[in-house]
Design a protein around this motif. Structure first.
Motif, short mmCIF file in Angstrom:
data_model
loop_
_atom_site.label_atom_id
_atom_site.label_comp_id
_atom_site.label_asym_id
_atom_site.label_seq_id
_atom_site.Cartn_x
_atom_site.Cartn_y
_atom_site.Cartn_z
N ASN A 43 0.83 -1.22 0.00
CA ASN A 43 0.00 0.00 0.00
C ASN A 43 0.85 1.26 0.00
OD1 ASN A 43 -2.47 -1.26 -0.13
ND2 ASN A 43 -2.73 -1.32 2.09
N LYS A 44 1.97 1.23 0.71
CA LYS A 44 2.82 2.41 0.79
C LYS A 44 3.34 2.80 -0.60
CE LYS A 44 6.89 4.42 3.02
NZ LYS A 44 6.65 5.64 2.37
N VAL A 45 3.73 1.83 -1.40
CA VAL A 45 4.23 2.11 -2.76
C VAL A 45 3.14 2.77 -3.60
CG1 VAL A 45 5.04 1.03 -4.90
CG2 VAL A 45 5.95 0.27 -2.69
N VAL A 46 1.94 2.20 -3.54
CA VAL A 46 0.82 2.74 -4.32
C VAL A 46 0.46 4.15 -3.83
CG1 VAL A 46 -1.59 2.40 -4.97
CG2 VAL A 46 -0.04 0.44 -4.86
N ASN A 47 0.34 4.31 -2.52
CA ASN A 47 -0.03 5.62 -1.96
C ASN A 47 1.04 6.67 -2.23
OD1 ASN A 47 -2.49 4.70 -1.02
ND2 ASN A 47 -1.67 4.12 0.98
N ASP A 48 2.31 6.29 -2.17
CA ASP A 48 3.38 7.25 -2.48
C ASP A 48 3.28 7.72 -3.93
OD1 ASP A 48 4.34 7.04 0.10
OD2 ASP A 48 6.10 5.82 -0.42
N LYS A 49 2.98 6.80 -4.85
CA LYS A 49 2.83 7.17 -6.26
C LYS A 49 1.63 8.11 -6.45
CE LYS A 49 3.53 6.91 -10.71
NZ LYS A 49 4.59 7.66 -11.35
N ILE A 50 0.52 7.79 -5.80
CA ILE A 50 -0.68 8.64 -5.89
C ILE A 50 -0.37 10.04 -5.38
CG2 ILE A 50 -2.99 9.00 -4.96
CD1 ILE A 50 -3.31 5.89 -5.04
N ASN A 51 0.29 10.12 -4.22
CA ASN A 51 0.61 11.43 -3.65
C ASN A 51 1.62 12.19 -4.50
OD1 ASN A 51 -1.19 11.28 -1.49
ND2 ASN A 51 0.26 10.10 -0.27
N ALA A 52 2.57 11.47 -5.10
CA ALA A 52 3.56 12.12 -5.96
C ALA A 52 2.88 12.77 -7.16
CB ALA A 52 4.62 11.12 -6.41
N VAL A 53 1.93 12.08 -7.76
CA VAL A 53 1.21 12.65 -8.90
C VAL A 53 0.35 13.82 -8.43
CG1 VAL A 53 -0.59 12.22 -10.62
CG2 VAL A 53 1.22 10.53 -10.25
N HIS A 54 -0.39 13.63 -7.34
CA HIS A 54 -1.29 14.67 -6.83
C HIS A 54 -0.55 15.95 -6.48
CE1 HIS A 54 -4.08 16.45 -3.71
NE2 HIS A 54 -4.89 16.26 -4.75
N GLN A 55 0.67 15.83 -5.94
CA GLN A 55 1.44 17.00 -5.52
C GLN A 55 2.50 17.41 -6.55
OE1 GLN A 55 0.47 18.73 -2.90
NE2 GLN A 55 -1.11 17.18 -2.65
N GLY A 56 2.56 16.72 -7.67
CA GLY A 56 3.59 16.98 -8.67
C GLY A 56 3.23 18.10 -9.63
N ALA A 57 4.01 18.19 -10.68
CA ALA A 57 3.79 19.21 -11.71
C ALA A 57 2.67 18.77 -12.65
CB ALA A 57 5.07 19.42 -12.51
N CYS A 58 1.95 19.73 -13.17
CA CYS A 58 0.86 19.46 -14.11
C CYS A 58 1.44 18.89 -15.42
CB CYS A 58 0.08 20.73 -14.39
SG CYS A 58 -1.21 20.55 -15.64
N PRO A 59 0.91 17.76 -15.90
CA PRO A 59 1.41 17.20 -17.15
C PRO A 59 1.11 18.06 -18.38
CG PRO A 59 -0.02 15.63 -16.00
CD PRO A 59 -0.06 16.90 -15.24
N LYS A 60 0.14 18.98 -18.26
CA LYS A 60 -0.21 19.82 -19.41
C LYS A 60 0.59 21.11 -19.45
CE LYS A 60 -4.22 19.79 -21.25
NZ LYS A 60 -5.61 20.04 -21.58
N CYS A 61 0.66 21.83 -18.32
CA CYS A 61 1.32 23.14 -18.31
C CYS A 61 2.65 23.12 -17.57
CB CYS A 61 0.40 24.20 -17.72
SG CYS A 61 0.09 24.00 -15.93
N LYS A 63 3.27 23.38 -14.49
CA LYS A 63 3.34 24.21 -13.29
C LYS A 63 3.26 23.34 -12.05
CE LYS A 63 0.12 27.25 -14.48
NZ LYS A 63 -0.85 28.32 -14.35
N LYS A 64 3.97 23.74 -11.01
CA LYS A 64 3.92 23.06 -9.72
C LYS A 64 3.12 23.91 -8.75
CE LYS A 64 7.57 19.86 -9.18
NZ LYS A 64 8.21 19.23 -8.09
N GLY A 65 2.67 23.26 -7.67
CA GLY A 65 2.02 24.00 -6.61
C GLY A 65 0.51 23.87 -6.60
N SER A 66 -0.08 23.52 -7.71
CA SER A 66 -1.52 23.32 -7.76
C SER A 66 -1.77 21.82 -7.75
CB SER A 66 -2.09 23.93 -9.04
OG SER A 66 -3.47 23.70 -9.11
N PRO A 67 -2.63 21.32 -6.87
CA PRO A 67 -2.83 19.86 -6.84
C PRO A 67 -3.33 19.34 -8.19
CG PRO A 67 -4.10 20.95 -5.11
CD PRO A 67 -3.46 22.02 -5.92
#
Length: 170
Positions: A43-61, A63-67
């Motif tokens: 679960n930790k591996v899956v949750n870490d990946k989910i949080n990394a995407v949620h808190q990461g940079a936008c794949p379109k623009c 930009k960082k900082g916006s969930p």
């Protein structure tokens, strides 16, 4: 009544079984395999990946900082007797999601009406769906269920592809 493990649709007759799980067809069976592979990960591996995407940079623009989450735009276009409508979910920041939903609203308003009866009926539906999506955005403080499911699916697909690649190397 039995439901498909992957898409949750009701299975009346047939389908495909794997152990206790039922799938409505081959496409859902394959997609279900991805989810079963993901379930084998800690679960930790899956949750870490989910949080990394949620808190990461936008794949379109980029930009960082916006969930980051899944934002869906709804579109329709019509021409005399033909209509085409689609829902376009995309993983992006709120700003990119709003732009896409506004674009979907405008294009549906301009191009959706031009067929009977589908265009006349579905154009207001798609416009309202876009407006609702604009007003009811995902909670910025935690990843939505849709985002979690999408990332789990992608992880499973990567695991499946790597296992297939390992088999070919032997």
């Amino acid at each position: 009544m039995t439901h498909c493990y992957y898409c949750k649709s009701t299975i009346f007759i047939g389908g495909k079984k794997q152990g206790n799980l039922r799938f409505c067809g081959n496409s859902c069976f394959l997609k279900g395999q991805y989810l079963l592979l993901t379930a084998q990960l800690p679960n930790k591996v899956v949750n870490d990946k989910i949080n990394a995407v949620h808190q990461g940079a936008c794949p379109k623009c980029n930009k960082k900082g916006s969930p980051i989450d899944i934002h869906t735009s709804y579109k329709i276009w019509s021409f005399i007797v033909f209509s085409h409508w689609k829902n376009e979910p995309q993983i992006c920041c709120r700003s990119c999601g709003v732009k896409s939903q506004l674009s979907g609203t405008l294009s549906s308003f301009l191009l959706g009406w031009w067929s009977l009866p589908v265009g006349i009926v579905l154009t207001p539906v798609q416009i309202v769906r876009n407006l609702a999506a604009l007003l009811l955005s995902p909670n910025p403080f935690r990843p939505s269920k849709k985002l979690q499911d999408s990332i789990k699916f992608n992880l499973g697909q990567q695991l499946y592809d790597s296992k297939q690649s390992d088999k070919r190397d032997i």
